[in-house]
Design a protein around this motif. Structure first.
Motif, PDB file in Angstrom:
ATOM      1  N   ALA B  16       0.823  -1.222   0.000  1.00 45.85           N
ATOM      2  CA  ALA B  16       0.000   0.000   0.000  1.00 45.85           C
ATOM      3  C   ALA B  16       0.855   1.270   0.000  1.00 45.85           C
ATOM      4  N   TYR B  23      -7.836   8.318   1.101  1.00 46.15           N
ATOM      5  CA  TYR B  23      -9.019   9.156   1.233  1.00 46.15           C
ATOM      6  C   TYR B  23      -8.571  10.618   1.176  1.00 46.15           C
ATOM      7  N   ASN B 234      -3.699   4.630   3.893  1.00 47.78           N
ATOM      8  CA  ASN B 234      -4.352   3.318   4.017  1.00 47.78           C
ATOM      9  C   ASN B 234      -3.595   2.379   4.942  1.00 47.78           C
ATOM     10  N   ILE B 235      -2.366   2.751   5.290  1.00 45.41           N
ATOM     11  CA  ILE B 235      -1.591   1.945   6.237  1.00 45.41           C
ATOM     12  C   ILE B 235      -1.122   2.854   7.367  1.00 45.41           C
ATOM     13  N   GLU B 236      -0.700   2.247   8.450  1.00 45.35           N
ATOM     14  CA  GLU B 236      -0.261   3.041   9.596  1.00 45.35           C
ATOM     15  C   GLU B 236       1.042   3.762   9.256  1.00 45.35           C
ATOM     16  N   ASP B 240       0.462   8.881  12.892  1.00 48.60           N
ATOM     17  CA  ASP B 240      -0.832   8.544  12.295  1.00 48.60           C
ATOM     18  C   ASP B 240      -1.929   9.365  12.974  1.00 48.60           C
ATOM     19  N   LYS B 283     -12.965  16.409  11.218  1.00 52.72           N
ATOM     20  CA  LYS B 283     -14.164  16.004  10.474  1.00 52.72           C
ATOM     21  C   LYS B 283     -13.812  15.392   9.113  1.00 52.72           C
ATOM     22  N   THR B 285     -10.951  13.957   8.145  1.00 53.94           N
ATOM     23  CA  THR B 285     -10.045  12.807   8.102  1.00 53.94           C
ATOM     24  C   THR B 285     -10.541  11.624   8.930  1.00 53.94           C
ATOM     25  N   GLY B 286     -11.181  11.930  10.051  1.00 57.82           N
ATOM     26  CA  GLY B 286     -11.627  10.843  10.926  1.00 57.82           C
ATOM     27  C   GLY B 286     -10.518  10.302  11.807  1.00 57.82           C
ATOM     28  N   PHE B 287      -9.368  10.968  11.832  1.00 54.60           N
ATOM     29  CA  PHE B 287      -8.287  10.505  12.713  1.00 54.60           C
ATOM     30  C   PHE B 287      -8.766  10.524  14.164  1.00 54.60           C
ATOM     31  N   ASP B 288      -8.243   9.608  14.978  1.00 54.90           N
ATOM     32  CA  ASP B 288      -8.678   9.585  16.371  1.00 54.90           C
ATOM     33  C   ASP B 288      -7.690  10.271  17.307  1.00 54.90           C
TER      34      ASP B 288
END
Lengths: 219, 597
Positions: B16, B23, B234-236, B240, B283, B285-288
């Motif tokens: 990957a 995204y 798509n990968i860590e 991240d 919003k 990216t959705g990263f935590d």
């Protein structure tokens, strides 16, 4: 609980199970689908996936269940999911259930389609594998020999494909091991990217029930 | 576009890295007049964590007429396949060979990635030296933190971006658009852009570039573009998480730190801008996790307000707020309780107050003790301590004092908690004199001396329970020192080292000491010429660059260092470094900024 069936195709075959989990978490957050979190030191989204696929293999039937904290219309969930998921993923079905369907524990069989133009020439021999197959393979540097006959529920060779139904979970036959065996014995030249997992089944009382049908029947 | 790479992807680790499709990837098929490929001289996971790459990628792709694609140094497995299959290195997005782009740009983050420039050019089938490339090849440009002294690698580039590239990159691409196909004209025009160094347009005599080049600086950081839709890998990757930059520059003035002087003047984003950008990034990216990026985030003027406001956003979205690189003197219980308590990182850098004064690390033993006490009271159990060995005027007593600090911290922990389970990770880097610092004239110690000093500390720390000691390699530090203050003579060394098999040198498992030192011998490079002390009146290889901070100021700071005198952080008063000549410096002691503004 919301249970979503999704496809993982194209570049998704190069994404590991743990990275898919990460991508699903991010998809839900971007989509604004409110999911419950664990309450521990390392808080995480309460989502369950079905068992991992070997790296390099596509899937048209994968499942994720999430503990939603707000009620949603399933069509809206699918729309939001598809608008926010990575390119390699596509949600195809969603169902709200009262309880966790625990699919990862229940699914014990998977079907695969392997593209191969050469297989038809060895149709009989390949289909006879379900009568007896002993695999020799290496795991963590150790050579293992395993009789996997009872892990093959069905194997059929068609014009350009091999279709097989293999046990999954506790009694497991990995499709990558089978394809390596097919290449070694029948010289079929199968690559992992030629394989698609197209169904996950629950084998109960002698009947194979497709996981989608099972979820559809849940309350 | 290359179609035949898919069949090899499953042969490599983490395919990957090469597939793209992240995204938020912008439209790569829009009609455009210039295609730019942004290369990073390390692997995908490192490059995707680089905020500079993210900013430039966003700015160029937002331009109507330009498309920016990416290429990271392929790991050795992929590199071998490309060679075996005779496939030229390609961009991630459209799989287009690098040599088919109009411009190929390299972001070079550190000296030990210099051989990877040649690795990428080699795999792309592009000649190494600018002089060997005609108009049929793309224009090769470079930039990044090493632009403080690009001379060792300048022969490989047609142009180099000095300083911050946000504004100069787009201006450069506009020139490429206007004079497409005429490399000489493009370079002639590009040399007029602030921050663009075109070696072919400069006077070069006696091994030194004489034509002045001014570092590019973003004037108004608050209004400067920042990606609100960064790519989601798509990968860590290494970092991240979503990242928001608070400010550029640093108030502290540690005399060994290049970033502190290179990124002056101090410019910041307003707290409301930071919070607004962060909300959008979360919003989109959705990263935590959300990280704050700056040289010293704890010194940000509205840090409490920003953290309070960000906490509202992050808690609502179930996002973890991470605070990086807090300076010891900016430490506070409020800040600490805002972050997840895993381990605490401090950088005293030197063992004694005397040496800390020399390097202008304005913290005292008392500060360390009080901060540690506070940290242990609120529950920290692991401490990371960063030190440097080989600093100017350092004696063996200074090294032994590092162990005293460690023992003292253990004692404080026992006093506060009554327990003995403290973990202390001590890391000792080797001092490397860097351009644009007061220590640019200082001597770097030899590798033998480095080993001796490391062993003193190792021996001293060994009996202390719960201490883990790690150190930076001696030979690699010497090489870094050679390149940091190097000149054009070193391009042949880089080429020789690469040809003998050196690349990914910043990776411990890939660094080959023997090959490097035999390349040095073969090229007849005098190590001491580069690592030794410099005469005050000597013309240095990077003197042609106007960094804003004046050489006179750096020299005054060097002399103060040798006298053991400190300089106040410019948070307290302006020290007149000169960085505010063209861009206002926002040290916030006064509303107006520095006294020279």
């Amino acid at each position: 609980m919301l249970t979503i069936m999704y496809e993982r195709l194209n570049n998704g075959i190069y994404v590991s199970h743990i990275d898919v989990l990460r991508a699903l978490n991010r998809t839900f957050r971007r989509a604004g689908i409110e999911v419950a979190y664990s309450q521990g030191f390392n808080r995480h989204m309460l989502v369950n996936m079905t068992q991992p696929l070997p790296f390099g293999i596509a899937s048209t039937q994968d499942w994720v269940s999430l503990e939603n904290i707000k009620r949603y219309d399933c069509r809206e969930v699918l729309e939001k999911f598809n608008a926010n998921c990575p390119d390699y993923m596509r949600g195809v079905y969603c169902k709200e259930t009262v309880k966790n369907p625990s699919l990862s524990a229940k699914i014990n069989c998977c079907s695969y389609i392997i593209s191969s133009t050469n297989a038809i020439k060895r149709k009989e021999e390949i289909e006879n594998l379900k009568k007896g197959l002993v695999l020799e393979y290496e795991k963590k540097g150790e050579k293992l020999v395993k009789d996997v006959t009872d892990c093959i529920y069905d194997i059929k060779v068609k014009e350009n494909t091999i279709e097989c139904l293999l046990s999954f979970g506790v009694k497991n036959l990995r499709i990558d091991l089978l394809s390596e065996h097919l290449n070694k014995v029948f010289d079929l030249g199968i690559k992992f990217s030629d394989i698609v997992r197209n169904g996950q089944y629950i084998f109960e009382d002698g009947i194979f029930v497709n996981s989608k049908k099972y979820v559809e029947g849940l309350e | 576009m290359l179609k035949n790479i898919d069949k090899f992807l499953l042969e490599v680790e983490k395919p990957a890295r090469y597939t793209g499709g992240e995204y938020n990837t912008p439209n790569m098929t829009k009609p455009c007049s210039v295609r730019f490929c942004l290369c990073f001289t390390d692997i995908y996971e490192v490059g995707m964590s680089n905020i500079g790459i993210s900013i430039l990628y966003d700015i160029i792709n937002k331009s109507e007429n330009f498309v920016c694609e990416r290429c990271f140094a392929p790991w050795t497995d992929m590199g071998n396949i490309l060679r075996r299959e005779n496939i030229p290195l390609f961009s991630i997005e459209t799989k287009k060979p690098l040599k088919d782009f109009d411009v190929v740009g390299f972001s070079v983050p550190y000296e030990m990635s210099y051989t990877n420039i040649l690795y990428i050019l080699d795999l792309a089938k592009i000649p190494f030296y600018a002089k060997d490339r005609d108009d049929s090849y793309p224009i090769i440009v470079g930039g990044g933190p090493v632009s403080a002294n690009p001379e060792p690698i300048i022969d490989f580039f047609d142009a180099f971006f000095i300083g911050e590239g946000e504004e100069s990159d787009v201006k450069f691409l506009e020139i490429v658009e206007k004079f497409k196909g005429n490399k000489a004209k493009i370079l002639e025009e590009a040399s007029k852009i602030e921050g663009v160094y075109v070696p072919s347009m400069c006077v070069f005599e006696n091994g030194r570039t004489l034509t002045k080049v001014k570092k590019a600086t973003v004037k108004n950081l608050d209004k400067a573009p920042f990606p609100t839709k960064p790519l989601v890998p798509n990968i860590e990757i290494v970092h991240d998480r979503s990242v928001i930059e608070l400010f550029r520059g640093c108030y502290a003035g540690c005399r060994f730190c290049q970033a502190c002087f290179f990124y002056r003047p101090i410019r910041y984003r307003e707290a409301d801008t930071v919070v607004g950008l962060a909300s959008q990034i979360i919003k989109n990216t959705g990263f935590d996790e959300l990280g704050l990026s700056s040289l010293s985030s704890g010194d940000y003027q509205d840090i409490y307000k920003v953290i309070a406001d960000l906490k509202k956003v992050t808690e609502q979205e179930n996002v973890v707020l991470q605070l990086p690189s807090l300076r010891l003197d900016s430490f506070s219980a409020n800040l600490m309780s805002s972050a997840k308590r895993s381990s605490l990182t401090f950088a005293p850098e030197a063992g004694t107050q005397r040496l800390r004064n020399v390097i202008n690390k304005n913290i005292t033993d008392k500060d360390i003790e009080e901060s540690m006490k506070l940290a242990f009271e609120i529950g920290y159990r692991t401490v990371k301590l960063y030190f440097m060995l080989g600093l100017p005027t350092e004696t063996d007593e200074d090294i032994l004092a590092i162990a005293d600090i460690v023992r003292k911290i253990k004692y404080i922990y026992k006093e506060v908690t009554g327990r003995r389970d403290l973990n202390i990770n001590v890391s000792a880097a080797m001092f490397i004199p860097k351009p644009v610092t007061p220590f640019q004239w200082a001597e770097q110690i030899s590798s033998e001396e480095m080993y001796r000093k490391q062993n003193i500390l190792k021996k001293e720390l060994f009996p202390i329970k719960g201490v883990h000691y790690s150190w930076h390699g001696a030979e690699i530090s010497v090489l870094e020192g050679i390149f940091a203050r190097g000149d054009r003579e070193l391009s042949k060394l880089i080429e020789e080292a690469y040809n003998s098999g050196c690349y990914f040198d910043s990776w411990t498992e890939k660094f080959d000491r023997v090959k490097w030192f035999s390349a040095i011998e073969k090229c007849g490079i005098d190590i001491v010429k580069y690592t030794g002390g410099r005469e005050i009146n000597e013309v240095l290889a990077w003197d042609f660059i106007d960094f804003g901070v004046s050489k006179k100021y750096l020299l005054a700071e060097y002399e103060k260092a040798l006298r053991g005198e400190t300089t106040n952080p410019c948070k307290q008063n302006c020290n007149g470094c000169g960085a505010n000549k063209t861009t206002a410096c926002r040290q916030f002691a006064t509303e107006k900024g520095c006294k020279e503004c």
